[in-house]
Design a protein around this motif. Structure first.
Motif, PDB file in Angstrom:
ATOM      1  N   LEU A 186       8.636  -1.209  -8.151  1.00 18.20           N
ATOM      2  CA  LEU A 186       7.292  -1.722  -7.889  1.00 18.20           C
ATOM      3  C   LEU A 186       6.782  -1.293  -6.521  1.00 18.20           C
ATOM      4  O   LEU A 186       5.587  -1.054  -6.339  1.00 18.20           O
ATOM      5  CB  LEU A 186       7.287  -3.248  -8.000  1.00 18.20           C
ATOM      6  CG  LEU A 186       7.568  -3.813  -9.394  1.00 18.20           C
ATOM      7  CD1 LEU A 186       7.660  -5.329  -9.345  1.00 18.20           C
ATOM      8  CD2 LEU A 186       6.477  -3.372 -10.370  1.00 18.20           C
ATOM      9  N   ALA A 187       7.705  -1.189  -5.543  1.00 16.34           N
ATOM     10  CA  ALA A 187       7.296  -0.740  -4.215  1.00 16.34           C
ATOM     11  C   ALA A 187       6.777   0.690  -4.252  1.00 16.34           C
ATOM     12  O   ALA A 187       5.792   1.027  -3.584  1.00 16.34           O
ATOM     13  CB  ALA A 187       8.464  -0.857  -3.238  1.00 16.34           C
ATOM     14  N   ARG A 188       7.439   1.544  -5.043  1.00 19.86           N
ATOM     15  CA  ARG A 188       6.964   2.928  -5.193  1.00 19.86           C
ATOM     16  C   ARG A 188       5.568   2.935  -5.801  1.00 19.86           C
ATOM     17  O   ARG A 188       4.683   3.675  -5.348  1.00 19.86           O
ATOM     18  CB  ARG A 188       7.918   3.731  -6.074  1.00 19.86           C
ATOM     19  CG  ARG A 188       9.263   4.059  -5.440  1.00 19.86           C
ATOM     20  CD  ARG A 188      10.002   5.105  -6.262  1.00 19.86           C
ATOM     21  NE  ARG A 188      11.320   5.387  -5.725  1.00 19.86           N
ATOM     22  CZ  ARG A 188      12.436   4.806  -6.143  1.00 19.86           C
ATOM     23  NH1 ARG A 188      12.376   3.903  -7.112  1.00 19.86           N
ATOM     24  NH2 ARG A 188      13.602   5.114  -5.618  1.00 19.86           N
ATOM     25  N   GLU A 189       5.361   2.132  -6.836  1.00 27.15           N
ATOM     26  CA  GLU A 189       4.050   2.079  -7.484  1.00 27.15           C
ATOM     27  C   GLU A 189       2.997   1.552  -6.517  1.00 27.15           C
ATOM     28  O   GLU A 189       1.861   2.053  -6.492  1.00 27.15           O
ATOM     29  CB  GLU A 189       4.127   1.187  -8.726  1.00 27.15           C
ATOM     30  CG  GLU A 189       5.027   1.742  -9.817  1.00 27.15           C
ATOM     31  CD  GLU A 189       5.148   0.823 -11.007  1.00 27.15           C
ATOM     32  OE1 GLU A 189       5.727   1.245 -12.032  1.00 27.15           O
ATOM     33  OE2 GLU A 189       4.664  -0.333 -10.930  1.00 27.15           O
ATOM     34  N   LEU A 190       3.371   0.553  -5.726  1.00 26.15           N
ATOM     35  CA  LEU A 190       2.433  -0.020  -4.758  1.00 26.15           C
ATOM     36  C   LEU A 190       2.025   1.017  -3.731  1.00 26.15           C
ATOM     37  O   LEU A 190       0.842   1.153  -3.402  1.00 26.15           O
ATOM     38  CB  LEU A 190       3.075  -1.226  -4.072  1.00 26.15           C
ATOM     39  CG  LEU A 190       2.259  -1.903  -2.958  1.00 26.15           C
ATOM     40  CD1 LEU A 190       0.974  -2.480  -3.523  1.00 26.15           C
ATOM     41  CD2 LEU A 190       3.098  -2.988  -2.282  1.00 26.15           C
ATOM     42  N   ARG A 191       2.989   1.781  -3.231  1.00 27.20           N
ATOM     43  CA  ARG A 191       2.700   2.758  -2.188  1.00 27.20           C
ATOM     44  C   ARG A 191       1.828   3.910  -2.711  1.00 27.20           C
ATOM     45  O   ARG A 191       1.130   4.559  -1.936  1.00 27.20           O
ATOM     46  CB  ARG A 191       4.006   3.320  -1.618  1.00 27.20           C
ATOM     47  CG  ARG A 191       4.636   2.379  -0.594  1.00 27.20           C
ATOM     48  CD  ARG A 191       3.787   2.326   0.660  1.00 27.20           C
ATOM     49  NE  ARG A 191       4.274   1.339   1.609  1.00 27.20           N
ATOM     50  CZ  ARG A 191       3.666   0.206   1.901  1.00 27.20           C
ATOM     51  NH1 ARG A 191       2.543  -0.110   1.281  1.00 27.20           N
ATOM     52  NH2 ARG A 191       4.155  -0.626   2.799  1.00 27.20           N
ATOM     53  N   GLN A 192       1.864   4.174  -4.004  1.00 24.78           N
ATOM     54  CA  GLN A 192       1.026   5.215  -4.582  1.00 24.78           C
ATOM     55  C   GLN A 192      -0.433   4.799  -4.650  1.00 24.78           C
ATOM     56  O   GLN A 192      -1.329   5.647  -4.716  1.00 24.78           O
ATOM     57  CB  GLN A 192       1.521   5.579  -5.987  1.00 24.78           C
ATOM     58  CG  GLN A 192       2.861   6.291  -6.003  1.00 24.78           C
ATOM     59  CD  GLN A 192       3.417   6.463  -7.403  1.00 24.78           C
ATOM     60  OE1 GLN A 192       2.842   5.989  -8.385  1.00 24.78           O
ATOM     61  NE2 GLN A 192       4.547   7.143  -7.515  1.00 24.78           N
ATOM     62  N   LYS A 193      -0.685   3.496  -4.624  1.00 26.19           N
ATOM     63  CA  LYS A 193      -2.051   3.000  -4.813  1.00 26.19           C
ATOM     64  C   LYS A 193      -2.643   2.334  -3.575  1.00 26.19           C
ATOM     65  O   LYS A 193      -3.836   2.446  -3.320  1.00 26.19           O
ATOM     66  CB  LYS A 193      -2.077   1.991  -5.972  1.00 26.19           C
ATOM     67  CG  LYS A 193      -1.676   2.571  -7.317  1.00 26.19           C
ATOM     68  CD  LYS A 193      -1.702   1.497  -8.395  1.00 26.19           C
ATOM     69  CE  LYS A 193      -1.310   2.066  -9.747  1.00 26.19           C
ATOM     70  NZ  LYS A 193      -1.312   1.021 -10.811  1.00 26.19           N
ATOM     71  N   ARG A 194      -1.807   1.625  -2.819  1.00 26.65           N
ATOM     72  CA  ARG A 194      -2.323   0.825  -1.709  1.00 26.65           C
ATOM     73  C   ARG A 194      -1.475   1.039  -0.472  1.00 26.65           C
ATOM     74  O   ARG A 194      -0.281   1.300  -0.554  1.00 26.65           O
ATOM     75  CB  ARG A 194      -2.302  -0.665  -2.070  1.00 26.65           C
ATOM     76  CG  ARG A 194      -3.096  -1.049  -3.313  1.00 26.65           C
ATOM     77  CD  ARG A 194      -4.576  -1.168  -3.021  1.00 26.65           C
ATOM     78  NE  ARG A 194      -4.854  -2.360  -2.244  1.00 26.65           N
ATOM     79  CZ  ARG A 194      -5.100  -3.568  -2.788  1.00 26.65           C
ATOM     80  NH1 ARG A 194      -5.073  -3.728  -4.104  1.00 26.65           N
ATOM     81  NH2 ARG A 194      -5.378  -4.605  -2.019  1.00 26.65           N
ATOM     82  N   ASN A 195      -2.097   0.897   0.677  1.00 24.83           N
ATOM     83  CA  ASN A 195      -1.375   1.000   1.939  1.00 24.83           C
ATOM     84  C   ASN A 195      -1.494  -0.342   2.660  1.00 24.83           C
ATOM     85  O   ASN A 195      -2.243  -0.505   3.610  1.00 24.83           O
ATOM     86  CB  ASN A 195      -1.934   2.125   2.796  1.00 24.83           C
ATOM     87  CG  ASN A 195      -1.067   2.381   4.013  1.00 24.83           C
ATOM     88  OD1 ASN A 195       0.135   2.547   3.900  1.00 24.83           O
ATOM     89  ND2 ASN A 195      -1.678   2.391   5.188  1.00 24.83           N
ATOM     90  N   ILE A 196      -0.770  -1.326   2.152  1.00 22.82           N
ATOM     91  CA  ILE A 196      -0.783  -2.653   2.743  1.00 22.82           C
ATOM     92  C   ILE A 196       0.636  -3.017   3.148  1.00 22.82           C
ATOM     93  O   ILE A 196       1.598  -2.364   2.774  1.00 22.82           O
ATOM     94  CB  ILE A 196      -1.344  -3.703   1.754  1.00 22.82           C
ATOM     95  CG1 ILE A 196      -0.535  -3.730   0.458  1.00 22.82           C
ATOM     96  CG2 ILE A 196      -2.806  -3.426   1.467  1.00 22.82           C
ATOM     97  CD1 ILE A 196      -1.039  -4.723  -0.547  1.00 22.82           C
ATOM     98  N   GLY A 197       0.751  -4.075   3.944  1.00 22.07           N
ATOM     99  CA  GLY A 197       2.062  -4.495   4.411  1.00 22.07           C
ATOM    100  C   GLY A 197       2.975  -4.899   3.270  1.00 22.07           C
ATOM    101  O   GLY A 197       2.532  -5.502   2.289  1.00 22.07           O
ATOM    102  N   LEU A 198       4.263  -4.574   3.399  1.00 25.54           N
ATOM    103  CA  LEU A 198       5.237  -4.899   2.354  1.00 25.54           C
ATOM    104  C   LEU A 198       6.542  -5.362   2.993  1.00 25.54           C
ATOM    105  O   LEU A 198       7.147  -4.642   3.790  1.00 25.54           O
ATOM    106  CB  LEU A 198       5.502  -3.685   1.469  1.00 25.54           C
ATOM    107  CG  LEU A 198       6.632  -3.824   0.438  1.00 25.54           C
ATOM    108  CD1 LEU A 198       6.342  -4.957  -0.536  1.00 25.54           C
ATOM    109  CD2 LEU A 198       6.846  -2.507  -0.307  1.00 25.54           C
ATOM    110  N   ILE A 199       6.955  -6.576   2.640  1.00 28.93           N
ATOM    111  CA  ILE A 199       8.234  -7.122   3.091  1.00 28.93           C
ATOM    112  C   ILE A 199       9.091  -7.421   1.870  1.00 28.93           C
ATOM    113  O   ILE A 199       8.650  -8.119   0.947  1.00 28.93           O
ATOM    114  CB  ILE A 199       8.044  -8.418   3.901  1.00 28.93           C
ATOM    115  CG1 ILE A 199       7.284  -8.146   5.205  1.00 28.93           C
ATOM    116  CG2 ILE A 199       9.400  -9.053   4.223  1.00 28.93           C
ATOM    117  CD1 ILE A 199       6.984  -9.395   6.013  1.00 28.93           C
ATOM    118  N   PHE A 200      10.314  -6.893   1.857  1.00 27.72           N
ATOM    119  CA  PHE A 200      11.278  -7.295   0.838  1.00 27.72           C
ATOM    120  C   PHE A 200      11.971  -8.557   1.332  1.00 27.72           C
ATOM    121  O   PHE A 200      12.499  -8.602   2.450  1.00 27.72           O
ATOM    122  CB  PHE A 200      12.321  -6.204   0.601  1.00 27.72           C
ATOM    123  CG  PHE A 200      11.896  -5.149  -0.367  1.00 27.72           C
ATOM    124  CD1 PHE A 200      11.433  -5.490  -1.634  1.00 27.72           C
ATOM    125  CD2 PHE A 200      11.963  -3.807  -0.033  1.00 27.72           C
ATOM    126  CE1 PHE A 200      11.033  -4.514  -2.538  1.00 27.72           C
ATOM    127  CE2 PHE A 200      11.569  -2.821  -0.933  1.00 27.72           C
ATOM    128  CZ  PHE A 200      11.104  -3.186  -2.186  1.00 27.72           C
TER     129      PHE A 200
END
Length: 238
Positions: free
Chosen positions: A66-80
């Motif tokens: 899901l992180a890969r998919e998120l990075r392809q579409k949006r550039n927002i903060g991400l914390i695991f």
């Protein structure tokens, strides 16, 4: 100032509800998702999300996918935020583009501080976007657009850099030849101090180098100075 929006992606009900209560008490607007489909639905219907806090162990697609998919579409903060505490998952998570990786059990105060700091430096807010310049830095046939964070190769292939990669590269381009320690780089990239066994800087530099390695005509541009840090050894164009 608009209230920041946080999306919690967690399938365990108690943990998710505790996180929602924690961040709502801090004054944030909080959205919930239990899996990848739910996450994408929330992101589609809310374009003002500033930060995603996500578990890795999720039903269906796991957090790394899901992180890969998120990075392809949006550039927002991400914390695991996950119970998986091995180095392989941590490094892979950072490689994919996560801004931080926190293991359970976690300190609620530490999590809220890290989230607040990440939101303050993410490029998702309109206010921060206004502070970006419109300059283009050129070096060794490459171009780095300071407004869009877009890195363009000599062959004309463009890619928008994540915030951490942009900040690290931009810092070194500002002072070609200067050695930057890992402590200086992590502070500039994330606003936090370097922690023990923290590989964030090394992973980020490796990801930057991969962009340059995609063009066979590009010489080595970032040199490792063992025991000291990294420096840019390319040539800036006038």
């Amino acid at each position: 100032m608009q209230t920041p929006v946080i999306l919690i992606v967690e399938d365990e009900d108690v943990t998710r509800l505790n996180l929602v209560s924690l961040f709502e008490a801090e004054g944030y607007k909080v959205l919930e998702a239990i899996d990848g489909d739910d996450m994408h639905d929330k992101l589609t219907s809310h374009d003002d999300v500033s930060l995603v806090i996500m578990d890795i162990n999720l039903p269906g697609k796991n957090g790394l996918i899901l992180a890969r998919e998120l990075r392809q579409k949006r550039n927002i903060g991400l914390i695991f935020l996950t119970g998986r505490d091995n180095d392989v998952d941590r490094i892979l998570g950072l490689e994919i583009g996560a801004d931080d990786y926190i293991t359970k059990p976690f300190n609620p105060r530490e999590l809220t501080i890290r989230a607040r700091n990440l939101i303050s430096r993410t490029g998702s807010s309109a206010e921060e976007s206004k502070l970006e310049t419109n300059g283009v830095i050129t070096f060794n046939g490459w171009e780095l657009d300071e407004n869009s964070r877009c890195l363009t190769s000599p062959a004309g292939v463009a890619k928008r850099l994540p915030k951490g990669e942009y900040r690290a590269l931009r810092l070194m381009l500002d002072s070609p030849g200067r050695i930057f320690s890992r402590e200086q780089l992590i502070k500039h990239m994330t606003g936090r101090e370097l922690r023990a066994n923290d590989r964030t800087v090394d992973v980020t530099i490796r990801r930057i180098r991969k962009h340059f390695e995609s063009d066979n005509s590009t010489p080595e541009l970032i040199s490792t100075i063992h025991g000291e840090g990294y420096r840019f050894i390319g040539k800036l164009d006038n």
